[in-house]
Design an enzyme around this catalytic site. Structure first.
Site, PDB file in Angstrom:
ATOM      1  N   GLY A   1       0.825  -1.204   0.000  1.00  0.00           N
ATOM      2  CA  GLY A   1       0.000   0.000   0.000  1.00  0.00           C
ATOM      3  C   GLY A   1       0.855   1.246   0.000  1.00  0.00           C
TER       4      GLY A   1
ATOM      5  N   GLN B   1       2.949  10.033   1.402  1.00  0.00           N
ATOM      6  CA  GLN B   1       4.245   9.346   1.343  1.00  0.00           C
ATOM      7  C   GLN B   1       5.038   9.728   0.103  1.00  0.00           C
ATOM      8  OE1 GLN B   1       2.521   5.230   2.207  1.00  0.00           O
ATOM      9  NE2 GLN B   1       4.527   5.142   3.186  1.00  0.00           N
TER      10      GLN B   1
ATOM     11  N   CYS C   1       6.322  -0.244   6.811  1.00  0.00           N
ATOM     12  CA  CYS C   1       5.874   0.940   6.086  1.00  0.00           C
ATOM     13  C   CYS C   1       7.023   1.417   5.211  1.00  0.00           C
ATOM     14  CB  CYS C   1       5.486   2.027   7.093  1.00  0.00           C
ATOM     15  SG  CYS C   1       4.943   3.556   6.325  1.00  0.00           S
ATOM     16  N   LEU C   2       6.711   1.805   3.987  1.00  0.00           N
ATOM     17  CA  LEU C   2       7.758   2.261   3.070  1.00  0.00           C
ATOM     18  C   LEU C   2       8.424   3.544   3.556  1.00  0.00           C
ATOM     19  CD1 LEU C   2       6.011   1.504  -0.344  1.00  0.00           C
ATOM     20  CD2 LEU C   2       7.803   0.172   0.793  1.00  0.00           C
TER      21      LEU C   2
ATOM     22  N   HIS D   1      -3.954   1.192   8.150  1.00  0.00           N
ATOM     23  CA  HIS D   1      -2.596   1.733   8.091  1.00  0.00           C
ATOM     24  C   HIS D   1      -2.506   2.856   7.050  1.00  0.00           C
ATOM     25  CE1 HIS D   1       1.963   1.225   7.913  1.00  0.00           C
ATOM     26  NE2 HIS D   1       1.699   1.931   6.834  1.00  0.00           N
ATOM     27  N   GLU D   2      -3.021   2.596   5.839  1.00  0.00           N
ATOM     28  CA  GLU D   2      -2.911   3.590   4.762  1.00  0.00           C
ATOM     29  C   GLU D   2      -3.726   4.843   5.080  1.00  0.00           C
ATOM     30  OE1 GLU D   2      -0.586   3.300   2.781  1.00  0.00           O
ATOM     31  OE2 GLU D   2      -0.228   1.184   3.166  1.00  0.00           O
TER      32      GLU D   2
ATOM     33  N   HIS E   1      -2.147   7.382   7.350  1.00  0.00           N
ATOM     34  CA  HIS E   1      -1.207   8.306   6.695  1.00  0.00           C
ATOM     35  C   HIS E   1      -1.900   9.621   6.325  1.00  0.00           C
ATOM     36  CE1 HIS E   1       2.536   6.096   6.225  1.00  0.00           C
ATOM     37  NE2 HIS E   1       1.908   5.037   5.757  1.00  0.00           N
TER      38      HIS E   1
HETATM   39 NI    NI Z   1       2.833   3.167   5.583  1.00  0.00          NI
END
Ligand code: NI
Length: 181
Positions: A51, A56, A106-107, A148-149, A152
């Site tokens: 995701g 991000q 997480c990226l 989670h997404e 953000h």
């Molecule tokens: Ni993330």
């Protein structure tokens, strides 16, 4: 001629764009949003990740993309996975009080992982690129990814959701000391 999608730079924890509350998208069908989504998908697949949220990639808008790989969610009856989904201006509600604890990554925190409690059963809705609103129920890993997404979009990273920071660490080290389901 259509431009090819590009891989965008991913903001890492500490960058102010990850702490902001993102702005609602006024026109989900605009060319600007279509382009953003294409580039987000390219970036997510390159990373690779399950995701990605617009903040991000330094874009202050309420847009997320995600997918649940086939077999990832077998224990929750979701063995088929969830196809690539674009979610614009999403809204989440928990269906009950049930929660579960699992490791997330997480990226924006490359190489790190930590245990986070999330609602097990949710309903979410949002707009697609076609401008239509849709609604789904999600359970287990699927529900976790969406929570989670969408966090953000409110400037929240998963460590802020952790109850026990002793389960936060580098993936390489954590794999030695924790057995993941
Ligand atoms: Ni993330």
């Amino acid at each position: 001629m259509k431009d090819k999608p590009v891989i965008l730079k991913i903001a890492r924890m500490g960058h102010p764009v990850l702490r902001k509350k993102a702005e609602p998208v006024s026109d989900p069908m605009s060319a600007q949003i279509a382009r953003l989504v294409e580039d987000m998908i390219e970036t997510m697949q390159d990373a690779p990740g399950v995701g990605l949220a617009a903040p991000q990639v330094h874009v202050d808008l309420r847009v997320v993309v995600f997918h649940v790989p086939r077999g990832r969610d077998a224990q929750e009856g979701g063995a088929e996975g969830v196809p690539l989904t674009v979610l614009i201006n999403p809204v989440i509600e928990a269906l009950d009080d049930e929660t579960n604890l699992a490791f997330e990554g997480c990226l924006s925190l490359p190489g790190m992982t930590g245990q986070v409690k999330r609602y097990s059963n949710i309903r979410y809705r949002g707009f697609g690129l076609d401008g239509k609103e849709f609604e789904r129920e999600a359970h287990g890993f699927h529900a976790r990814v969406v929570q989670h997404e969408c966090d953000h979009l409110d400037g929240i990273l998963y460590p802020q959701r952790m109850d026990d920071l002793s389960t936060f660490g580098y993936v390489e080290e954590m794999q030695k000391s924790f057995t993941q389901d």
